[in-house]
Design a protein around this motif. Structure first.
Motif, PDB file in Angstrom:
ATOM      1  N   ASN A   1      30.833  44.132  42.979  1.00  0.00           N
ATOM      2  CA  ASN A   1      30.006  43.784  41.830  1.00  0.00           C
ATOM      3  C   ASN A   1      28.677  44.532  41.848  1.00  0.00           C
ATOM      4  OD1 ASN A   1      31.918  42.093  40.871  1.00  0.00           O
ATOM      5  ND2 ASN A   1      30.989  40.214  41.642  1.00  0.00           N
ATOM      6  N   LYS A  96      30.673  37.939  31.800  1.00  0.00           N
ATOM      7  CA  LYS A  96      30.652  36.491  31.978  1.00  0.00           C
ATOM      8  C   LYS A  96      30.014  35.858  30.743  1.00  0.00           C
ATOM      9  CE  LYS A  96      30.476  36.247  37.029  1.00  0.00           C
ATOM     10  NZ  LYS A  96      29.740  35.717  38.204  1.00  0.00           N
ATOM     11  N   THR A 184      41.800  34.930  44.396  1.00  0.00           N
ATOM     12  CA  THR A 184      40.476  34.539  44.888  1.00  0.00           C
ATOM     13  C   THR A 184      40.029  33.177  44.384  1.00  0.00           C
ATOM     14  OG1 THR A 184      39.452  35.679  43.025  1.00  0.00           O
ATOM     15  CG2 THR A 184      39.763  36.941  45.053  1.00  0.00           C
ATOM     16  N   GLY A 185      40.486  32.782  43.212  1.00  0.00           N
ATOM     17  CA  GLY A 185      40.020  31.521  42.659  1.00  0.00           C
ATOM     18  C   GLY A 185      38.667  31.686  41.981  1.00  0.00           C
ATOM     19  N   PRO A 186      38.033  30.584  41.606  1.00  0.00           N
ATOM     20  CA  PRO A 186      36.760  30.662  40.866  1.00  0.00           C
ATOM     21  C   PRO A 186      35.647  31.362  41.633  1.00  0.00           C
ATOM     22  CG  PRO A 186      37.706  28.455  40.732  1.00  0.00           C
ATOM     23  CD  PRO A 186      38.502  29.196  41.757  1.00  0.00           C
ATOM     24  N   SER A 187      35.670  31.309  42.970  1.00  0.00           N
ATOM     25  CA  SER A 187      34.587  31.912  43.757  1.00  0.00           C
ATOM     26  C   SER A 187      34.622  33.434  43.737  1.00  0.00           C
ATOM     27  CB  SER A 187      34.668  31.433  45.205  1.00  0.00           C
ATOM     28  OG  SER A 187      35.848  31.921  45.830  1.00  0.00           O
ATOM     29  N   LYS A 188      35.785  34.035  43.413  1.00  0.00           N
ATOM     30  CA  LYS A 188      35.955  35.490  43.400  1.00  0.00           C
ATOM     31  C   LYS A 188      35.779  36.113  44.784  1.00  0.00           C
ATOM     32  CE  LYS A 188      36.448  35.386  38.931  1.00  0.00           C
ATOM     33  NZ  LYS A 188      37.766  35.584  38.314  1.00  0.00           N
ATOM     34  N   ILE A 189      35.893  35.309  45.827  1.00  0.00           N
ATOM     35  CA  ILE A 189      35.750  35.808  47.201  1.00  0.00           C
ATOM     36  C   ILE A 189      37.138  35.849  47.831  1.00  0.00           C
ATOM     37  CG2 ILE A 189      34.719  35.410  49.462  1.00  0.00           C
ATOM     38  CD1 ILE A 189      32.468  33.918  48.078  1.00  0.00           C
ATOM     39  N   SER A 190      37.601  37.033  48.159  1.00  0.00           N
ATOM     40  CA  SER A 190      38.934  37.195  48.728  1.00  0.00           C
ATOM     41  C   SER A 190      38.889  37.056  50.243  1.00  0.00           C
ATOM     42  CB  SER A 190      39.502  38.560  48.344  1.00  0.00           C
ATOM     43  OG  SER A 190      38.712  39.591  48.909  1.00  0.00           O
ATOM     44  N   ASN A 191      40.066  36.858  50.833  1.00  0.00           N
ATOM     45  CA  ASN A 191      40.149  36.777  52.293  1.00  0.00           C
ATOM     46  C   ASN A 191      39.765  38.099  52.943  1.00  0.00           C
ATOM     47  OD1 ASN A 191      41.013  34.126  52.112  1.00  0.00           O
ATOM     48  ND2 ASN A 191      43.184  34.659  52.152  1.00  0.00           N
ATOM     49  N   LEU A 194      36.078  38.117  53.365  1.00  0.00           N
ATOM     50  CA  LEU A 194      35.643  37.256  54.469  1.00  0.00           C
ATOM     51  C   LEU A 194      35.889  37.921  55.818  1.00  0.00           C
ATOM     52  CD1 LEU A 194      36.954  33.791  53.210  1.00  0.00           C
ATOM     53  CD2 LEU A 194      34.614  34.638  53.151  1.00  0.00           C
TER      54      LEU A 194
END
Length: 204
Positions: A1, A96, A184-191, A194
């Motif tokens: 981003n 957004k 990723t779901g709503p957080s947009k943070i993938s494994n 992490l």
């Protein structure tokens, strides 16, 4: 981003500078070849055909001018947001936005409301009554009282570890075992993101 935002900001500045420096060419400076072409067309085609062609050309020029003006206005608006409203600028880059809910009418059991002020009042009353206090029906409580009593066969010590602080080693093992290429779901943070966390980020 971050790369996406940085690239969009640079593009906005370049586009704004380009439009600021770009000067339109006056019509009076059109090349003489255009006049010669029109003279040849007049000699080869009927007057109605020439008029139709010129009308189409004029319409295309007008449409293109309006399109260019729209692009210029959008670039200028984005540049102004970059200067004065960075949050709106970032939301625009990341796409957004929330679509507004517009109600032109509300149908009740005996009426149809179309006036904007009455629609707002009806919506307010609906949610006001929808979330109103719903007291417990005490006359039915005796039938359900036993269902809400603690279950004697459950040992309370089973849940002692749920409040234990998570140590760094445990966190690293969980992240390491997490599968890749998952939504990723709503957080947009993938494994994968992490798994690339540094030591400082893991402590947070």
């Amino acid at each position: 981003n971050t790369k996406e935002i940085h690239g969009a900001l640079q593009g906005t500045q370049q586009q704004h500078t380009s439009y600021q420096n770009k000067q339109p060419t006056p019509i009076c400076q059109a090349p003489k070849k255009l006049q010669q072409t029109l003279q040849i067309c007049n000699s080869m085609f009927p007057e109605t055909t020439i008029n139709t062609t010129l009308t189409r050309i004029a319409r295309n020029i007008k449409n293109q001018t309006a399109k260019n003006q729209h692009i210029k206005n959008c670039i200028e608006r984005r540049y102004q947001n970059f200067q004065n409203n960075t949050s709106k600028m970032i939301k625009s880059i990341l796409k957004k936005y929330t679509d507004p809910v517009i109600l032109h009418n509300i149908r009740t059991h005996d009426n149809i409301i179309t006036e904007p002020d009455e629609i707002k009042t009806a919506i307010q009353e609906h949610f006001k009554n929808w979330t109103k206090l719903n007291p417990t029906q005490t006359e039915l409580w005796q039938e359900w009282a036993n269902e809400y009593k603690p279950i004697q066969t459950i040992d309370s010590t089973w849940y002692d570890t749920t409040t234990t602080e998570i140590i760094l080693t445990e966190l690293e093992n969980i992240i390491k075992e997490a599968p890749n290429t998952k939504a990723t779901g709503p957080s947009k943070i993938s494994n994968e993101m992490l798994k690339h966390l540094g030591p400082q980020a893991k402590l947070m």
